[in-house]
Design a protein around this motif. Sequence first.
Motif, PDB file in Angstrom:
ATOM      1  N   THR A 291     -26.372 -21.080   9.802  1.00  0.00           N
ATOM      2  CA  THR A 291     -27.088 -19.807   9.900  1.00  0.00           C
ATOM      3  C   THR A 291     -28.573 -20.001  10.172  1.00  0.00           C
ATOM      4  O   THR A 291     -29.219 -19.097  10.694  1.00  0.00           O
ATOM      5  CB  THR A 291     -26.904 -18.967   8.629  1.00  0.00           C
ATOM      6  OG1 THR A 291     -27.469 -19.658   7.509  1.00  0.00           O
ATOM      7  CG2 THR A 291     -25.430 -18.681   8.370  1.00  0.00           C
ATOM      8  N   ASP A 292     -29.144 -21.124   9.774  1.00  0.00           N
ATOM      9  CA  ASP A 292     -30.557 -21.454  10.027  1.00  0.00           C
ATOM     10  C   ASP A 292     -31.502 -20.549   9.251  1.00  0.00           C
ATOM     11  O   ASP A 292     -32.202 -20.991   8.350  1.00  0.00           O
ATOM     12  CB  ASP A 292     -30.862 -21.417  11.528  1.00  0.00           C
ATOM     13  CG  ASP A 292     -32.148 -22.126  11.892  1.00  0.00           C
ATOM     14  OD1 ASP A 292     -32.775 -22.749  11.015  1.00  0.00           O
ATOM     15  OD2 ASP A 292     -32.540 -22.070  13.070  1.00  0.00           O
ATOM     16  N   ASP A 293     -31.566 -19.264   9.620  1.00  0.00           N
ATOM     17  CA  ASP A 293     -32.480 -18.325   8.965  1.00  0.00           C
ATOM     18  C   ASP A 293     -31.767 -16.994   8.769  1.00  0.00           C
ATOM     19  O   ASP A 293     -31.284 -16.401   9.735  1.00  0.00           O
ATOM     20  CB  ASP A 293     -33.731 -18.085   9.814  1.00  0.00           C
ATOM     21  CG  ASP A 293     -34.551 -19.349  10.034  1.00  0.00           C
ATOM     22  OD1 ASP A 293     -35.152 -19.832   9.064  1.00  0.00           O
ATOM     23  OD2 ASP A 293     -34.577 -19.841  11.177  1.00  0.00           O
ATOM     24  N   ASN A 294     -31.736 -16.516   7.537  1.00  0.00           N
ATOM     25  CA  ASN A 294     -31.158 -15.213   7.252  1.00  0.00           C
ATOM     26  C   ASN A 294     -32.096 -14.408   6.365  1.00  0.00           C
ATOM     27  O   ASN A 294     -32.607 -14.921   5.362  1.00  0.00           O
ATOM     28  CB  ASN A 294     -29.807 -15.336   6.549  1.00  0.00           C
ATOM     29  CG  ASN A 294     -28.634 -15.225   7.496  1.00  0.00           C
ATOM     30  OD1 ASN A 294     -28.663 -14.480   8.465  1.00  0.00           O
ATOM     31  ND2 ASN A 294     -27.578 -15.980   7.222  1.00  0.00           N
ATOM     32  N   HIS A 295     -32.305 -13.155   6.732  1.00  0.00           N
ATOM     33  CA  HIS A 295     -33.058 -12.242   5.892  1.00  0.00           C
ATOM     34  C   HIS A 295     -32.225 -11.840   4.674  1.00  0.00           C
ATOM     35  O   HIS A 295     -30.988 -11.796   4.739  1.00  0.00           O
ATOM     36  CB  HIS A 295     -33.416 -10.989   6.683  1.00  0.00           C
ATOM     37  CG  HIS A 295     -34.747 -11.068   7.339  1.00  0.00           C
ATOM     38  ND1 HIS A 295     -35.183 -10.133   8.246  1.00  0.00           N
ATOM     39  CD2 HIS A 295     -35.769 -11.946   7.214  1.00  0.00           C
ATOM     40  CE1 HIS A 295     -36.399 -10.440   8.659  1.00  0.00           C
ATOM     41  NE2 HIS A 295     -36.759 -11.536   8.049  1.00  0.00           N
ATOM     42  N   PRO A 296     -32.873 -11.484   3.582  1.00  0.00           N
ATOM     43  CA  PRO A 296     -32.101 -11.084   2.398  1.00  0.00           C
ATOM     44  C   PRO A 296     -31.262  -9.839   2.638  1.00  0.00           C
ATOM     45  O   PRO A 296     -30.147  -9.728   2.125  1.00  0.00           O
ATOM     46  CB  PRO A 296     -33.178 -10.838   1.334  1.00  0.00           C
ATOM     47  CG  PRO A 296     -34.443 -10.613   2.088  1.00  0.00           C
ATOM     48  CD  PRO A 296     -34.321 -11.463   3.310  1.00  0.00           C
ATOM     49  N   ASN A 297     -31.779  -8.885   3.427  1.00  0.00           N
ATOM     50  CA  ASN A 297     -30.991  -7.674   3.667  1.00  0.00           C
ATOM     51  C   ASN A 297     -29.782  -7.955   4.552  1.00  0.00           C
ATOM     52  O   ASN A 297     -28.745  -7.304   4.428  1.00  0.00           O
ATOM     53  CB  ASN A 297     -31.854  -6.551   4.248  1.00  0.00           C
ATOM     54  CG  ASN A 297     -32.610  -6.947   5.487  1.00  0.00           C
ATOM     55  OD1 ASN A 297     -33.006  -8.101   5.638  1.00  0.00           O
ATOM     56  ND2 ASN A 297     -32.827  -6.012   6.388  1.00  0.00           N
ATOM     57  N   THR A 298     -29.889  -8.949   5.439  1.00  0.00           N
ATOM     58  CA  THR A 298     -28.715  -9.364   6.205  1.00  0.00           C
ATOM     59  C   THR A 298     -27.665  -9.955   5.279  1.00  0.00           C
ATOM     60  O   THR A 298     -26.468  -9.627   5.372  1.00  0.00           O
ATOM     61  CB  THR A 298     -29.092 -10.406   7.271  1.00  0.00           C
ATOM     62  OG1 THR A 298     -30.083  -9.873   8.142  1.00  0.00           O
ATOM     63  CG2 THR A 298     -27.881 -10.807   8.094  1.00  0.00           C
ATOM     64  N   LEU A 299     -28.089 -10.814   4.366  1.00  0.00           N
ATOM     65  CA  LEU A 299     -27.155 -11.452   3.446  1.00  0.00           C
ATOM     66  C   LEU A 299     -26.455 -10.425   2.569  1.00  0.00           C
ATOM     67  O   LEU A 299     -25.241 -10.494   2.351  1.00  0.00           O
ATOM     68  CB  LEU A 299     -27.894 -12.465   2.568  1.00  0.00           C
ATOM     69  CG  LEU A 299     -28.447 -13.707   3.262  1.00  0.00           C
ATOM     70  CD1 LEU A 299     -29.313 -14.507   2.308  1.00  0.00           C
ATOM     71  CD2 LEU A 299     -27.325 -14.576   3.811  1.00  0.00           C
ATOM     72  N   VAL A 300     -27.216  -9.463   2.070  1.00  0.00           N
ATOM     73  CA  VAL A 300     -26.655  -8.474   1.150  1.00  0.00           C
ATOM     74  C   VAL A 300     -25.732  -7.502   1.869  1.00  0.00           C
ATOM     75  O   VAL A 300     -24.651  -7.164   1.380  1.00  0.00           O
ATOM     76  CB  VAL A 300     -27.788  -7.717   0.428  1.00  0.00           C
ATOM     77  CG1 VAL A 300     -27.244  -6.506  -0.311  1.00  0.00           C
ATOM     78  CG2 VAL A 300     -28.510  -8.651  -0.539  1.00  0.00           C
ATOM     79  N   LYS A 541     -38.932 -11.814  -7.221  1.00  0.00           N
ATOM     80  CA  LYS A 541     -38.040 -10.746  -7.664  1.00  0.00           C
ATOM     81  C   LYS A 541     -36.587 -11.107  -7.352  1.00  0.00           C
ATOM     82  O   LYS A 541     -36.309 -12.109  -6.693  1.00  0.00           O
ATOM     83  CB  LYS A 541     -38.415  -9.430  -6.973  1.00  0.00           C
ATOM     84  CG  LYS A 541     -39.852  -8.991  -7.216  1.00  0.00           C
ATOM     85  CD  LYS A 541     -40.202  -7.776  -6.363  1.00  0.00           C
ATOM     86  CE  LYS A 541     -41.664  -7.402  -6.517  1.00  0.00           C
ATOM     87  NZ  LYS A 541     -42.070  -6.285  -5.611  1.00  0.00           N
ATOM     88  N   ASP A 542     -35.676 -10.263  -7.807  1.00  0.00           N
ATOM     89  CA  ASP A 542     -34.262 -10.518  -7.556  1.00  0.00           C
ATOM     90  C   ASP A 542     -33.909 -10.174  -6.114  1.00  0.00           C
ATOM     91  O   ASP A 542     -34.604  -9.413  -5.439  1.00  0.00           O
ATOM     92  CB  ASP A 542     -33.388  -9.714  -8.517  1.00  0.00           C
ATOM     93  CG  ASP A 542     -33.516  -8.211  -8.296  1.00  0.00           C
ATOM     94  OD1 ASP A 542     -32.742  -7.663  -7.489  1.00  0.00           O
ATOM     95  OD2 ASP A 542     -34.407  -7.595  -8.909  1.00  0.00           O
ATOM     96  N   VAL A 543     -32.791 -10.703  -5.639  1.00  0.00           N
ATOM     97  CA  VAL A 543     -32.433 -10.611  -4.230  1.00  0.00           C
ATOM     98  C   VAL A 543     -32.212  -9.174  -3.776  1.00  0.00           C
ATOM     99  O   VAL A 543     -32.583  -8.799  -2.660  1.00  0.00           O
ATOM    100  CB  VAL A 543     -31.192 -11.475  -3.927  1.00  0.00           C
ATOM    101  CG1 VAL A 543     -29.971 -11.004  -4.692  1.00  0.00           C
ATOM    102  CG2 VAL A 543     -30.902 -11.486  -2.429  1.00  0.00           C
ATOM    103  N   ASP A 544     -31.623  -8.330  -4.636  1.00  0.00           N
ATOM    104  CA  ASP A 544     -31.373  -6.948  -4.220  1.00  0.00           C
ATOM    105  C   ASP A 544     -32.678  -6.180  -4.016  1.00  0.00           C
ATOM    106  O   ASP A 544     -32.793  -5.387  -3.078  1.00  0.00           O
ATOM    107  CB  ASP A 544     -30.498  -6.240  -5.254  1.00  0.00           C
ATOM    108  CG  ASP A 544     -29.078  -6.772  -5.276  1.00  0.00           C
ATOM    109  OD1 ASP A 544     -28.532  -7.035  -4.187  1.00  0.00           O
ATOM    110  OD2 ASP A 544     -28.513  -6.941  -6.369  1.00  0.00           O
TER     111      ASP A 544
END
Length: 602
Positions: A291-300, A541-544
Amino acid sequence: MINNFCKVPLWECHSTLIKVAQGQQPADTVIRHANLVSVTTHEVLPDADIAISCGRVAYLGLGGHTAEHCIGPDTQVIDAAGKYVAPGYIDSHIHVESAMIGCGEYAKVVVPRGTTAIFADPHECCNVVGLKGVRVMFDDAKRAPLKAMLTTPSCVPAVTGFDDAGAYVDAPQVAATMDWPDVVGLGEMMNFPGILGGEKNAQDEVAETLKAGKCVTGHYSISETDRGLNAYIASGVRACHESITPDDVMAKLRMGMYVQARYGSAWLTLPGYLPQVLASGVDTRLIVLCTDDNHPNTLVSEGGMDRALRACVAAGADAVSALQFATINAAQMLGVDADMGSVTPGKCADLVILPDLESFIPEAVMIDGDLVAREGRPLFGLDLYRWPDFMTHTMNVGRNFTAADFEIAVELPDGRARVRAIGGVGGSTITQDIVVEVPVVDGKLRADPERDVLKMAVFDRHHGAEGTHSYGFCTGFGVHGALAQTVSHDSHNLLVVGDNDEDMALVAQTLVECGGGEVAVADGKVLALVELPVCGLMSDKDVDTVAAEVAKIEQAWSDMGCTMPSPFMTMGILSLPCVPVLRLTNRGYVNCETFQFEDLLA
């Protein structure tokens, strides 16, 4: 290689596994009636049983054989009821910092979606605070069950002499990390010009890794498939995630290089080459997913490796081949296949239970035989990590910004001037080197937002008043207002883009005051802000919460007029001086094909 990521080393428990396999000792866990995805033979094996002991697979019941003989009074029995069991996903190349969270929070979001191991290159953190920061990141990682395998950052800075980072890593430092228990290889060798040109430190870093018997991962970002690529692979570099075209991929495969097919938040080139490569009929054992680079909102919201697996299938791969890319191929690439990458006797019981082979979203996830996630939720809890002060005070710009800091003075009459500009391309790491015309007013160059030409500035944020800065222009973003971020690969200096000096000053000063991050401003108003006080790269902060903040700023980008996918990531690589074609660092424009500085005025 001795694997330090498993619950019990094989040499320590193999006698127990021998007994369990023969029914002489009960298993800890038995999974019954599974459709087993065999990545070693490219099959789905129906009605299979899996017996687990000491965190490893002891027995497979195949072809009518069962694991009933492995079941004792205390054995946990799981009825898979015809669901699919596959190896846990291995992300073969990831920068955790791109998710703007530490490794512990990262594990909480990716493990429930099937990722059980990562080959992580923390060169973002390392460029800011050095290897001591890397050590802190991976101390955080130890708190989670995710197998976070470290590839030592090789290019700090990315390419010598073209920008200024907050740290420097040389070959003796790399050699020292090869004794760290969590190091499995060398992070992406971005400095391919140094390798090809005989730069001693770059070649020595590779040599020290090879001497330690570990894998050298690469980054060959130009579409050159003859002498240069041959030389780069011959140096000992084993893998590359920077392929753009089918010809790039085929050349690397034919030369024995692992091709890390990349699908992250912004880098979406995989569909552009994978269909042609698959249609050619070549053997795919050297294709690996990352994946190389993923934003947190993409992951969630969309996922990580599961999202990449779906992209592979959409590009023409069958489900089992896609799973091979994400499991056994990755394990073999980095030399950990003796312990992971397949659900076979002796291997770690890192596995996913899937309702189908379409979504790749597991109902349950096991790591070392322990159930660590169920129905999309982690079964492990972690407190927020407490970061040391040296990692939370990294904004050292040495000034308070005003609009005057963004004026570009030239000795030209009023009118229009031809300037060099970076053409941003959505979904790709590659930029364009173009010439545009911009207004000259009172001896100063201006942005031309009506023609989608914005001003750029990059300020060294590591060396205070002694730091340098430079100016340029870019196209492709289409926004009104200004944006700034300290996530600007790979030296992570302060990067500012905008159509007016006042808003550019406001975004820059906002990040100085909050310790780094990303911010969007229009007409003197802050539209959205993501504070990243840890190295100017990660949140505390937390991921969400972080995912929600990033979603808000992406909406701000859209409201400002941008139509790119994940424009924050595209903007963040405008300063990366090792990927074609044109980049702007704190030292000026860099041509990443000739590796020479270029003038602003064309």
